[in-house]
Design an enzyme around this catalytic site. Structure first.
Site, PDB file in Angstrom:
ATOM      1  N   GLU A  47       0.737  -1.282  -0.066  1.00 48.36           N
ATOM      2  CA  GLU A  47       0.006   0.005  -0.152  1.00 48.36           C
ATOM      3  C   GLU A  47       0.858   1.097   0.038  1.00 48.36           C
ATOM      4  O   GLU A  47       2.167   1.234   0.633  1.00 48.36           O
ATOM      5  CB  GLU A  47      -0.878   0.145   1.284  1.00 48.36           C
ATOM      6  CG  GLU A  47      -1.802  -1.291   1.066  1.00 48.36           C
ATOM      7  CD  GLU A  47      -2.904  -1.305   2.578  1.00 48.36           C
ATOM      8  OE1 GLU A  47      -3.934  -1.840   2.211  1.00 48.36           O
ATOM      9  OE2 GLU A  47      -2.201  -1.174   3.636  1.00 48.36           O
TER      10      GLU A  47
ATOM     11  N   CYS B 172       1.552  -2.150  15.492  1.00 53.73           N
ATOM     12  CA  CYS B 172       1.439  -1.653  14.281  1.00 53.73           C
ATOM     13  C   CYS B 172       0.678  -2.880  13.552  1.00 53.73           C
ATOM     14  O   CYS B 172       1.200  -4.211  13.523  1.00 53.73           O
ATOM     15  CB  CYS B 172       2.619  -1.536  13.798  1.00 53.73           C
ATOM     16  SG  CYS B 172       3.064  -1.090  11.942  1.00 53.73           S
TER      17      CYS B 172
ATOM     18  N   CYS C 228       6.261  -6.953   6.969  1.00 51.66           N
ATOM     19  CA  CYS C 228       7.587  -6.594   7.651  1.00 51.66           C
ATOM     20  C   CYS C 228       7.715  -7.794   8.638  1.00 51.66           C
ATOM     21  O   CYS C 228       7.028  -8.484   9.192  1.00 51.66           O
ATOM     22  CB  CYS C 228       7.120  -5.364   8.813  1.00 51.66           C
ATOM     23  SG  CYS C 228       8.136  -4.629   9.519  1.00 51.66           S
TER      24      CYS C 228
ATOM     25  N   CYS D 163       6.697  -4.643  16.072  1.00 55.32           N
ATOM     26  CA  CYS D 163       5.940  -3.716  16.848  1.00 55.32           C
ATOM     27  C   CYS D 163       4.396  -4.095  16.928  1.00 55.32           C
ATOM     28  O   CYS D 163       3.824  -4.269  16.291  1.00 55.32           O
ATOM     29  CB  CYS D 163       6.072  -2.453  15.999  1.00 55.32           C
ATOM     30  SG  CYS D 163       7.920  -1.891  15.627  1.00 55.32           S
TER      31      CYS D 163
ATOM     32  N   CYS E  57       3.507   8.420   0.929  1.00 55.02           N
ATOM     33  CA  CYS E  57       3.876   7.685   1.907  1.00 55.02           C
ATOM     34  C   CYS E  57       4.121   6.152   1.278  1.00 55.02           C
ATOM     35  O   CYS E  57       3.183   5.687   0.873  1.00 55.02           O
ATOM     36  CB  CYS E  57       2.943   7.518   3.171  1.00 55.02           C
ATOM     37  SG  CYS E  57       3.633   6.341   4.206  1.00 55.02           S
TER      38      CYS E  57
ATOM     39  N   CYS F 172      -0.688   5.951   9.569  1.00 61.33           N
ATOM     40  CA  CYS F 172       0.494   5.227  10.246  1.00 61.33           C
ATOM     41  C   CYS F 172       0.077   3.907  11.009  1.00 61.33           C
ATOM     42  O   CYS F 172      -0.568   3.988  11.750  1.00 61.33           O
ATOM     43  CB  CYS F 172       1.333   5.749  11.247  1.00 61.33           C
ATOM     44  SG  CYS F 172       2.353   6.896  10.354  1.00 61.33           S
TER      45      CYS F 172
HETATM   46  N1  SAH Z   1       9.301   0.381  10.112  1.00 61.35           N
HETATM   47  C1  SAH Z   1       9.823   1.660   9.933  1.00 61.35           C
HETATM   48  C2  SAH Z   1       8.671   2.682   8.809  1.00 61.35           C
HETATM   49  C3  SAH Z   1       7.434   2.215   8.880  1.00 61.35           C
HETATM   50  S1  SAH Z   1       6.239   2.731  10.252  1.00 61.35           S
HETATM   51  C4  SAH Z   1       9.394   2.426  11.411  1.00 61.35           C
HETATM   52  O1  SAH Z   1       8.984   1.683  12.345  1.00 61.35           O
HETATM   53  O2  SAH Z   1       9.787   3.681  11.441  1.00 61.35           O
HETATM   54  C5  SAH Z   1       5.923   4.397  10.122  1.00 61.35           C
HETATM   55  C6  SAH Z   1       5.528   4.889  11.591  1.00 61.35           C
HETATM   56  O3  SAH Z   1       4.274   4.744  11.964  1.00 61.35           O
HETATM   57  C7  SAH Z   1       6.559   4.471  12.604  1.00 61.35           C
HETATM   58  O4  SAH Z   1       7.137   5.766  13.319  1.00 61.35           O
HETATM   59  C8  SAH Z   1       5.786   3.641  13.503  1.00 61.35           C
HETATM   60  O5  SAH Z   1       6.064   3.619  14.833  1.00 61.35           O
HETATM   61  C9  SAH Z   1       4.333   4.225  13.329  1.00 61.35           C
HETATM   62  N2  SAH Z   1       2.988   3.547  13.667  1.00 61.35           N
HETATM   63  C10 SAH Z   1       3.154   1.960  13.786  1.00 61.35           C
HETATM   64  N3  SAH Z   1       1.981   1.595  14.335  1.00 61.35           N
HETATM   65  C11 SAH Z   1       1.219   2.629  14.231  1.00 61.35           C
HETATM   66  C12 SAH Z   1      -0.030   3.163  14.731  1.00 61.35           C
HETATM   67  N4  SAH Z   1      -0.899   2.010  15.074  1.00 61.35           N
HETATM   68  N5  SAH Z   1      -0.439   4.278  15.000  1.00 61.35           N
HETATM   69  C13 SAH Z   1       0.349   5.469  14.809  1.00 61.35           C
HETATM   70  N6  SAH Z   1       1.515   5.352  14.289  1.00 61.35           N
HETATM   71  C14 SAH Z   1       1.908   4.154  14.244  1.00 61.35           C
END
Ligand code: SAH
Length: 345
Positions: free
Chosen positions: A91, A118, A111, A115, A104, A336
């Site tokens: 996406e 996420c 992945c 996390c 974006c 995000c």
């Molecule tokens: N793997 C990389 C890039 C992708 S995530 C990273 O972690 O930086 C992009 C951003 O979205 C990251 O800062 C991540 O922590 C944040 N993110 C992940 N899940 C989220 C959520 N449920 N709500 C808001 N931000 C989130």
């Protein structure tokens, strides 16, 4: 398997023609079709003879991405579900902000990190995107931006699916193409790569003298908490991460941005606030407080505004720049951490 012709440099293309006894300038023509005219079919290359097109078809393919589905949010955000040549999906999102447009972009299918907050981490990593697939997402959103908003994209963030630094080589090649004249000609200063904090690769990027910006998803400056919400981070302790960020600044003179979400009963107390302030003071940095977008994990609940205000006032007291990032495209799961190919389910 035939090679994707777009993985060839201009020089490679010219030598291909020469070694097949055709004039080298044919290489320039084909390159122009591929990169200036975004042409994705040999048959549309009208100044190339039919015979020569057949030669190309015998050896090469053009694996361009295809938009499978477009969803538009009430706030103007557009989410693209993109099909790759092997039918996998990623996406990418167009985010209009005032008179700018940010693209974006995803770096991997799924992945490999874990996390807990996420949605993308629920999909296992299927493969890395190749440089052209990275470039194509930006160029597709650029076309959309012109179409819907009458302007080209102004910024690119690698905050879609995947961990960009775990696809390092292709990331750099993709960005090279995006920034090059025959690509999109976007300044690297307008590109931000976001990482969950793979220290040794931050050091590698600094050594490679890259010109784009760095964001690190920190979310907690207390090891125990970070290990809990981002279990992979046990392999990348905070002191090593800080050393890497210091090294990044020393080499590039660029200020890192820490991305940070505040959750109830996870990092909403004074200890976490103080730890973040200390962490930020150790090397020039700014903080981006990200609004939490709900996923299916019930453990994570956004903290109250009062706590966010506490974070802001402590950071400001210590002269650490802080911004709040409001989430965009929530109604279509484009924000995000919400990218999880939902329309597939
Ligand atoms: N793997 C990389 C890039 C992708 S995530 C990273 O972690 O930086 C992009 C951003 O979205 C990251 O800062 C991540 O922590 C944040 N993110 C992940 N899940 C989220 C959520 N449920 N709500 C808001 N931000 C989130």
């Amino acid at each position: 398997m035939k090679k994707d012709i777009r993985s060839l440099s201009l020089k490679d293309l010219c030598s291909f023609f020469e070694s097949n006894n055709y004039p080298a300038f044919r290489g320039n023509q084909v390159y122009n079709w591929l990169w200036n005219k975004s042409c994705f079919s040999f048959d549309q290359m009208t100044n190339i003879s039919l015979e020569l097109r057949e030669v190309l078809k015998k050896d090469f393919v053009i694996n361009h991405i295809k938009i499978d589905n477009i969803q538009k949010s009430s706030d103007g955000t557009i989410k693209n579900a993109v099909t790759l040549f092997d039918n996998l999906l990623v996406e990418s999102v167009l985010i209009p902000v005032k008179n700018r447009t940010t693209a974006c972009i995803s770096s991997q299918v799924g992945c490999s990190l874990d996390c807990e907050f996420c949605a993308t981490s629920q999909l296992k990593r299927m493969r890395n995107l190749n440089p052209d697939e990275i470039f194509d997402q930006a160029s597709t959103i650029n076309i959309q931006s012109k179409l819907y908003y009458n302007r080209p994209i102004s910024n690119i963030v690698f905050m879609g699916m995947g961990e960009p630094l775990l696809n390092y080589k292709n990331l750099i090649l993709g960005i090279d193409k995006i920034t090059s004249k025959e690509g999109l000609g976007i300044s690297p200063k307008r590109i931000t790569v976001s990482t969950s904090g793979i220290s040794k690769l931050i050091i590698k990027m600094a050594d490679n003298n890259v010109k784009f910006n760095l964001a690190v998803s920190l979310h907690s400056a207390i090891e125990e908490t970070r290990n809990k919400i981002m279990p992979f981070s046990k392999k990348f302790p905070l002191d090593e991460l800080l050393d890497a960020v210091k090294y990044w600044y020393k080499k590039t003179r660029k200020i890192v941005t820490y991305e940070y979400i505040v959750w109830k009963e996870i990092n909403d107390d004074m200890n976490h606030i103080s730890a973040l302030v200390q962490f930020c003071k150790a090397s020039p940095s700014k903080v981006n407080l990200i609004e939490y977008n709900k996923t299916e994990n019930p453990f994570f609940i956004a903290a109250d505004d009062k706590i966010i205000s506490n974070y802001i006032s402590e950071l400001e007291k210590n002269r650490i720049p802080v911004t709040i990032r409001k989430s965009r495209g929530k109604d279509i799961d484009a924000a995000c951490g919400q990218l999880a190919n939902k329309l597939l389910n």
